[in-house]
Design an enzyme around this catalytic site. Structure first.
Site, PDB file in Angstrom:
ATOM      1  N   CYS A  85       0.849  -1.192   0.000  1.00  0.00           N
ATOM      2  CA  CYS A  85       0.000   0.000   0.000  1.00  0.00           C
ATOM      3  C   CYS A  85       0.887   1.245   0.000  1.00  0.00           C
ATOM      4  CB  CYS A  85      -0.899  -0.012   1.230  1.00  0.00           C
ATOM      5  SG  CYS A  85      -1.897   1.481   1.386  1.00  0.00           S
ATOM      6  N   CYS A 134      -7.453  -0.793   1.016  1.00  0.00           N
ATOM      7  CA  CYS A 134      -6.500  -1.323   1.991  1.00  0.00           C
ATOM      8  C   CYS A 134      -7.221  -1.491   3.327  1.00  0.00           C
ATOM      9  CB  CYS A 134      -5.329  -0.361   2.148  1.00  0.00           C
ATOM     10  SG  CYS A 134      -4.212  -0.809   3.493  1.00  0.00           S
ATOM     11  N   CYS A 137      -5.570   1.137   6.129  1.00  0.00           N
ATOM     12  CA  CYS A 137      -5.634   2.609   6.082  1.00  0.00           C
ATOM     13  C   CYS A 137      -6.778   3.120   5.207  1.00  0.00           C
ATOM     14  CB  CYS A 137      -4.314   3.186   5.606  1.00  0.00           C
ATOM     15  SG  CYS A 137      -4.077   3.045   3.826  1.00  0.00           S
ATOM     16  N   CYS A 157      -8.118  -5.363 -10.457  1.00  0.00           N
ATOM     17  CA  CYS A 157      -7.635  -4.318 -11.352  1.00  0.00           C
ATOM     18  C   CYS A 157      -7.216  -3.123 -10.490  1.00  0.00           C
ATOM     19  CB  CYS A 157      -8.747  -3.944 -12.321  1.00  0.00           C
ATOM     20  SG  CYS A 157      -8.241  -2.740 -13.548  1.00  0.00           S
TER      21      CYS A 157
HETATM   22 ZN    ZN Z   1      -2.889   1.089   3.420  1.00  0.00          ZN
END
Ligand code: ZN
Length: 169
Positions: A85, A134, A137, A157
């Site tokens: 991330c 994510c 976060c 994607c």
């Molecule tokens: Zn994150």
């Protein structure tokens, strides 16, 4: 009971009520360790995110934007490594699950672990899609579709701008 005893009781109750709540925690699965680990979720203001991200990263990951097709850093990368991330560094996708989708966006058949991502329905742009974020976060990563190759039949994607590739040395 003297009057100030009552005041102390009130002050104690007020301090408990105003004590900050313990930070929320989630379980994620790091790529290089065996087993689940417990981490604190990452919460920042937009101003804080903007200080540590490029404008394009912020637009995509914090504003649910989509990078222009065939312009991202990773759609044509085939090296071995881990895609994390861009906001919080959580391990999201392995190059093992990356495939050439021909779409111009980095595409994967599966995340490193389902615990590391969150999905939610997205009815924007007059389309019925499933958005992927994510888990740690809440960064917008992209969408998942059910037209992917085996073994999962799924196509995650993703936007390069929401990812940071860490090549395996
Ligand atoms: Zn994150």
């Amino acid at each position: 009971m003297k009057w100030w005893n009552g005041v102390w009781v009130l002050l104690a109750a007020a301090s408990i009520a105003s004590a900050p709540a313990a930070p929320a925690k989630i379980m994620i699965y790091p790529a290089k360790k065996r087993g689940i680990v417990i981490v604190v979720i990452v919460v920042k203001s937009d101003a804080e995110w903007e200080m540590i991200m490029t404008r394009e990263e912020f637009r995509v990951a914090r504003r649910a934007g989509t990078e222009l097709v065939f312009t991202g850093e990773y759609w044509n990368i085939h090296a071995t490594g881990i895609y994390r991330c861009v906001c919080c560094g959580t391990d999201l996708f392995s190059s093992d699950a990356k495939f050439e989708s021909g779409t111009g966006w980095p595409s994967f058949t599966a995340p490193i672990a389902k615990e590391n991502i969150a999905d939610r329905s997205d009815a924007s742009l007059l389309m019925d899609r499933t958005e992927i974020r994510c888990a740690r976060c809440d960064a917008h990563l992209g969408h998942v579709f059910d037209d992917g190759p085996k073994p999962t039949g799924l196509r995650y994607c993703m936007n390069s701008a929401a990812l940071k590739f860490d090549p395996l040395k």
